[in-house]
Design a protein around this motif. Structure first.
Motif, PDB file in Angstrom:
ATOM      1  N   HIS A  62       0.820  -1.209   0.000  1.00 24.79           N
ATOM      2  CA  HIS A  62       0.000   0.000   0.000  1.00 24.79           C
ATOM      3  C   HIS A  62       0.855   1.261   0.000  1.00 24.79           C
ATOM      4  N   VAL A  63       2.112   1.112   0.381  1.00 27.72           N
ATOM      5  CA  VAL A  63       3.041   2.238   0.303  1.00 27.72           C
ATOM      6  C   VAL A  63       3.567   2.372  -1.124  1.00 27.72           C
ATOM      7  N   VAL A 104      -9.192   1.042  -2.673  1.00 26.04           N
ATOM      8  CA  VAL A 104     -10.661   1.039  -2.597  1.00 26.04           C
ATOM      9  C   VAL A 104     -11.262   0.394  -3.838  1.00 26.04           C
ATOM     10  N   ARG A 105     -10.788   0.789  -5.013  1.00 24.85           N
ATOM     11  CA  ARG A 105     -11.396   0.324  -6.256  1.00 24.85           C
ATOM     12  C   ARG A 105     -10.879  -1.032  -6.729  1.00 24.85           C
ATOM     13  N   GLY A 121     -12.669  -3.464  -2.229  1.00 25.56           N
ATOM     14  CA  GLY A 121     -11.256  -3.382  -1.880  1.00 25.56           C
ATOM     15  C   GLY A 121     -11.032  -3.236  -0.393  1.00 25.56           C
ATOM     16  N   LEU A 122     -11.780  -2.342   0.249  1.00 28.81           N
ATOM     17  CA  LEU A 122     -11.615  -2.128   1.681  1.00 28.81           C
ATOM     18  C   LEU A 122     -12.053  -3.354   2.481  1.00 28.81           C
ATOM     19  N   SER A 123     -13.163  -3.972   2.064  1.00 30.04           N
ATOM     20  CA  SER A 123     -13.656  -5.157   2.760  1.00 30.04           C
ATOM     21  C   SER A 123     -12.644  -6.291   2.674  1.00 30.04           C
ATOM     22  N   GLU A 124     -12.072  -6.464   1.485  1.00 33.16           N
ATOM     23  CA  GLU A 124     -11.100  -7.543   1.298  1.00 33.16           C
ATOM     24  C   GLU A 124      -9.859  -7.312   2.155  1.00 33.16           C
TER      25      GLU A 124
END
Length: 204
Positions: free
Chosen positions: A24-25, A33-34, A180-183
């Motif tokens: 994520h960095v 998110v997407r 994306g956030l849920s995963e």
């Protein structure tokens, strides 16, 4: 022997978390998110693809060694859980060899196979959380209540995240807003839980 296996499993699962955060960095064009976590392995940036593969393999190694730990515990009686943890590790080890279709690319047979593997690992990872926590309680006798509380919270977080994943798949407009956030929330829960269990078994 089981303690040594559990210790290495814990180290590999901790490495998985570090690499997961590193993705994520250095996302390589993947939006948290997407896009799905699998999309990191289909990034146009080679370094991101390599990082995603190593993250997957470290998790695979962690679960394989945790499975081996469970199968070698004195007294036996945990063959089912140990076997499923080995299957989980094998699925994750295979996934980098079958990457998903990249964002915006047409669906292929390889992409469908990746989706099936992802569904398998989501299901097995969640289904082993409860049994793993009960095993830790059994082996250690009376672990700190805080540890069991954290594992119970992670189990609940995993359940909520998994439900959100399913809803995001069914309700198409939500796919680019919540999947994306849920995963990512699900992956954190199902990685932290076995990390805690492996650490507890290593110290028992």
């Amino acid at each position: 022997m089981p303690a040594a296996l559990a210790l290495v499993a814990a180290l590999l699962l901790a490495l998985r978390l570090i690499l997961f955060l590193a993705l994520h960095v250095r996302p390589g064009g993947i939006d948290p998110v997407r896009h799905t976590v699998s999309d990191y392995a289909a990034s146009t940036v080679p370094a991101t693809r390599r990082l995603a593969a190593v993250a997957s393999w470290s998790a695979a190694g962690g679960w394989l060694l945790l499975g081996a730990t469970v199968l070698t515990l004195p007294g036996g009686g945990h063959t089912g859980l140990g076997t499923w943890l080995l299957v989980l590790g094998a699925v994750l080890a295979l996934m980098p060899a079958v990457p998903t279709d990249g964002p915006g690319e047409p669906t292929t047979a390889r992409g469908r196979l990746h989706l099936l593997l992802a569904i398998a690992w989501f299901t097995i990872a969640y289904s082993t959380m409860g049994p793993s926590a009960r095993l830790l309680a059994e082996v250690t006798g009376s672990p700190a209540p805080a540890v069991l509380h954290v594992l119970a919270v992670l189990h609940t977080v995993g359940a909520v995240a998994l439900l959100c994943l399913v809803v995001s798949l069914v309700v198409t407009p939500l796919r680019t807003r919540s999947f994306g956030l849920s995963e990512r929330m699900f992956i954190l829960a199902v990685t932290l839980a076995p990390l805690i269990v492996a650490t507890g078994l290593a110290l028992a």
